[in-house]
Motif scaffolding. Sequence first.
Motif, mmCIF file in Angstrom:
data_model
loop_
_atom_site.group_PDB
_atom_site.id
_atom_site.type_symbol
_atom_site.label_atom_id
_atom_site.label_comp_id
_atom_site.label_asym_id
_atom_site.label_seq_id
_atom_site.Cartn_x
_atom_site.Cartn_y
_atom_site.Cartn_z
ATOM 1 N N UNK A 55 0.853 -1.192 0.000
ATOM 2 C CA UNK A 55 0.000 0.000 0.000
ATOM 3 C C UNK A 55 0.887 1.240 0.000
ATOM 4 N N UNK A 56 0.594 2.160 -0.899
ATOM 5 C CA UNK A 56 1.328 3.416 -0.963
ATOM 6 C C UNK A 56 0.360 4.556 -0.666
ATOM 7 N N UNK A 57 0.816 5.503 0.109
ATOM 8 C CA UNK A 57 -0.035 6.619 0.520
ATOM 9 C C UNK A 57 0.758 7.914 0.470
ATOM 10 N N UNK A 58 0.245 8.877 -0.274
ATOM 11 C CA UNK A 58 0.815 10.216 -0.299
ATOM 12 C C UNK A 58 0.001 11.121 0.611
ATOM 13 N N UNK A 59 0.674 11.930 1.400
ATOM 14 C CA UNK A 59 0.007 12.827 2.344
ATOM 15 C C UNK A 59 0.597 14.225 2.172
ATOM 16 N N UNK A 60 -0.276 15.220 2.053
ATOM 17 C CA UNK A 60 0.160 16.606 1.960
ATOM 18 C C UNK A 60 -0.565 17.422 3.020
ATOM 19 N N UNK A 61 0.211 18.075 3.877
ATOM 20 C CA UNK A 61 -0.335 18.981 4.896
ATOM 21 C C UNK A 61 -0.015 20.410 4.468
ATOM 22 N N UNK A 62 -0.987 21.281 4.552
ATOM 23 C CA UNK A 62 -0.785 22.701 4.275
ATOM 24 C C UNK A 62 -1.268 23.472 5.494
ATOM 25 N N UNK A 63 -0.427 24.368 6.014
ATOM 26 C CA UNK A 63 -0.755 25.087 7.253
ATOM 27 C C UNK A 63 -0.544 26.586 7.058
ATOM 28 N N UNK A 64 -1.437 27.362 7.669
ATOM 29 C CA UNK A 64 -1.386 28.818 7.605
ATOM 30 C C UNK A 64 -1.832 29.385 8.945
ATOM 31 N N UNK A 65 -1.101 30.356 9.462
ATOM 32 C CA UNK A 65 -1.531 31.154 10.612
ATOM 33 C C UNK A 65 -1.805 32.541 10.038
ATOM 34 N N UNK A 66 -3.072 32.939 10.044
ATOM 35 C CA UNK A 66 -3.532 34.120 9.305
ATOM 36 C C UNK A 66 -3.027 35.425 9.914
ATOM 37 N N UNK A 67 -2.523 36.315 9.070
ATOM 38 C CA UNK A 67 -2.039 37.622 9.525
ATOM 39 C C UNK A 67 -3.183 38.613 9.731
#
Length: 167
Positions: free
Chosen positions: A130-142
Amino acid sequence: MSTEWTWDFNGYDPKKERTVEALCTLGNGRSATRGAAPESTAGTAHYPGTYAAGCSNRLSSNVAGEKVCNEDMVNLPDWSRMRYRCLPDDGPAGEWLTPDDPSVRCCSASLDLRGGILTRHLFFQDGHGRRLGVTHTRLVHMGDPYLAIQRTAFHGYGWSGVIEVES
Protein backbone atom coordinates in the motif's frame (compact mmCIF):
# COMPACT_ATOMS: atom_id res chain seq x y z
CA MET A 1 14.65 23.73 -4.62
CA SER A 2 14.86 26.75 -2.34
CA THR A 3 14.31 30.16 -3.86
CA GLU A 4 14.59 33.66 -2.53
CA TRP A 5 11.14 33.36 -0.89
CA THR A 6 10.98 29.61 -0.20
CA TRP A 7 12.88 27.38 2.18
CA ASP A 8 12.85 23.68 1.27
CA PHE A 9 13.85 20.87 3.59
CA ASN A 10 14.13 17.57 1.70
CA GLY A 11 14.51 14.24 3.42
CA TYR A 12 14.00 13.43 7.06
CA ASP A 13 16.70 13.36 9.72
CA PRO A 14 15.42 12.98 13.30
CA LYS A 15 18.56 14.75 14.59
CA LYS A 16 17.72 17.87 12.53
CA GLU A 17 13.93 17.80 12.83
CA ARG A 18 13.67 20.17 15.81
CA THR A 19 15.65 22.75 13.84
CA VAL A 20 13.31 22.34 10.84
CA GLU A 21 10.30 22.70 13.18
CA ALA A 22 11.73 25.91 14.65
CA LEU A 23 12.60 27.41 11.26
CA CYS A 24 9.12 26.56 9.92
CA THR A 25 7.25 28.22 12.81
CA LEU A 26 4.25 30.25 11.63
CA GLY A 27 3.12 33.25 13.66
CA ASN A 28 1.08 36.42 13.39
CA GLY A 29 1.90 38.47 16.50
CA ARG A 30 -0.95 36.91 18.49
CA SER A 31 0.12 33.27 18.32
CA ALA A 32 2.81 31.07 16.82
CA THR A 33 2.84 27.36 15.96
CA ARG A 34 6.05 25.40 15.46
CA GLY A 35 6.39 23.65 12.10
CA ALA A 36 6.11 20.16 13.58
CA ALA A 37 4.55 17.42 11.49
CA PRO A 38 0.94 16.92 12.63
CA GLU A 39 1.63 13.18 13.10
CA SER A 40 4.44 13.78 15.57
CA THR A 41 4.33 13.79 19.34
CA ALA A 42 6.80 15.44 21.69
CA GLY A 43 9.99 13.44 22.06
CA THR A 44 13.65 13.49 21.15
CA ALA A 45 13.00 14.27 17.45
CA HIS A 46 9.87 16.43 17.68
CA TYR A 47 8.53 19.27 19.80
CA PRO A 48 5.09 20.43 18.62
CA GLY A 49 4.12 23.73 20.18
CA THR A 50 1.70 26.63 19.99
CA TYR A 51 2.33 29.78 21.97
CA ALA A 52 0.21 32.90 22.53
CA ALA A 53 1.50 36.40 23.14
CA GLY A 54 1.26 37.29 26.83
CA CYS A 55 0.61 33.70 27.92
CA SER A 56 3.43 32.81 30.30
CA ASN A 57 4.03 31.13 33.63
CA ARG A 58 6.09 32.70 36.42
CA LEU A 59 7.90 30.37 38.81
CA SER A 60 10.47 30.95 41.53
CA SER A 61 13.38 28.60 42.09
CA ASN A 62 16.23 28.42 44.55
CA VAL A 63 19.52 28.59 42.67
CA ALA A 64 22.70 28.50 44.75
CA GLY A 65 20.79 29.81 47.78
CA GLU A 66 19.20 32.69 45.83
CA LYS A 67 15.54 33.03 44.86
CA VAL A 68 15.33 33.37 41.06
CA CYS A 69 12.09 34.20 39.21
CA ASN A 70 11.63 32.88 35.69
CA GLU A 71 8.88 33.63 33.24
CA ASP A 72 8.41 30.90 30.63
CA MET A 73 6.17 30.66 27.60
CA VAL A 74 3.33 28.17 28.03
CA ASN A 75 2.97 25.48 25.37
CA LEU A 76 -0.75 25.48 24.55
CA PRO A 77 -2.70 22.39 23.40
CA ASP A 78 -1.58 21.15 19.98
CA TRP A 79 -4.37 22.19 17.60
CA SER A 80 -2.60 20.67 14.57
CA ARG A 81 -2.31 17.12 15.98
CA MET A 82 -3.68 14.30 13.84
CA ARG A 83 -2.90 10.70 13.12
CA TYR A 84 -3.98 8.31 10.40
CA ARG A 85 -3.60 4.78 9.14
CA CYS A 86 -4.71 2.63 6.21
CA LEU A 87 -7.66 0.28 6.69
CA PRO A 88 -7.81 -1.81 3.50
CA ASP A 89 -10.81 -3.95 2.53
CA ASP A 90 -8.76 -7.14 2.30
CA GLY A 91 -6.02 -6.98 4.90
CA PRO A 92 -4.95 -5.97 8.37
CA ALA A 93 -5.14 -2.40 9.65
CA GLY A 94 -1.87 -0.60 9.29
CA GLU A 95 0.01 1.16 12.06
CA TRP A 96 -0.50 4.86 12.77
CA LEU A 97 1.83 6.61 10.34
CA THR A 98 4.46 9.18 11.32
CA PRO A 99 7.62 10.59 9.72
CA ASP A 100 9.53 8.20 11.99
CA ASP A 101 7.79 5.11 10.53
CA PRO A 102 10.06 2.77 8.53
CA SER A 103 7.50 2.82 5.68
CA VAL A 104 8.34 6.47 4.87
CA ARG A 105 9.90 6.67 1.42
CA CYS A 106 9.89 10.45 0.99
CA CYS A 107 9.48 13.37 3.38
CA SER A 108 9.81 17.10 2.77
CA ALA A 109 8.80 20.47 4.16
CA SER A 110 8.56 23.75 2.28
CA LEU A 111 8.00 27.17 3.82
CA ASP A 112 6.69 29.91 1.52
CA LEU A 113 8.03 33.00 3.28
CA ARG A 114 6.05 35.43 1.15
CA GLY A 115 2.69 33.69 1.63
CA GLY A 116 3.37 32.36 5.13
CA ILE A 117 2.35 28.84 4.14
CA LEU A 118 4.01 25.64 5.37
CA THR A 119 3.58 22.54 3.20
CA ARG A 120 4.71 19.08 4.27
CA HIS A 121 4.74 16.07 1.92
CA LEU A 122 5.09 12.45 3.02
CA PHE A 123 5.00 9.26 0.99
CA PHE A 124 4.58 5.87 2.66
CA GLN A 125 4.82 2.32 1.33
CA ASP A 126 4.08 -0.49 3.75
CA GLY A 127 4.89 -4.21 3.65
CA HIS A 128 1.53 -4.97 2.00
CA GLY A 129 2.35 -2.80 -1.04
CA ARG A 130 0.00 0.00 0.00
CA ARG A 131 1.33 3.42 -0.96
CA LEU A 132 -0.04 6.62 0.52
CA GLY A 133 0.82 10.22 -0.30
CA VAL A 134 0.01 12.83 2.34
CA THR A 135 0.16 16.61 1.96
CA HIS A 136 -0.34 18.98 4.90
CA THR A 137 -0.78 22.70 4.28
CA ARG A 138 -0.75 25.09 7.25
CA LEU A 139 -1.39 28.82 7.60
CA VAL A 140 -1.53 31.15 10.61
CA HIS A 141 -3.53 34.12 9.31
CA MET A 142 -2.04 37.62 9.52
CA GLY A 143 -5.34 39.47 9.01
CA ASP A 144 -7.35 37.51 11.57
CA PRO A 145 -5.16 36.85 14.61
CA TYR A 146 -7.50 34.08 15.84
CA LEU A 147 -7.46 32.07 12.61
CA ALA A 148 -5.14 29.15 11.92
CA ILE A 149 -5.82 26.57 9.22
CA GLN A 150 -4.50 23.14 8.40
CA ARG A 151 -5.57 21.09 5.41
CA THR A 152 -4.52 17.48 4.84
CA ALA A 153 -4.96 15.63 1.54
CA PHE A 154 -4.49 11.87 1.15
CA HIS A 155 -3.84 9.97 -2.07
CA GLY A 156 -3.76 6.17 -2.10
CA TYR A 157 -1.80 4.35 -4.82
CA GLY A 158 -2.40 0.71 -5.77
CA TRP A 159 -4.90 -0.21 -3.07
CA SER A 160 -8.49 0.42 -2.07
CA GLY A 161 -9.71 0.90 1.43
CA VAL A 162 -10.34 3.45 4.10
CA ILE A 163 -8.02 5.90 5.81
CA GLU A 164 -8.81 6.25 9.49
CA VAL A 165 -8.08 9.75 10.78
CA GLU A 166 -8.05 11.01 14.36
CA SER A 167 -7.75 14.71 15.04
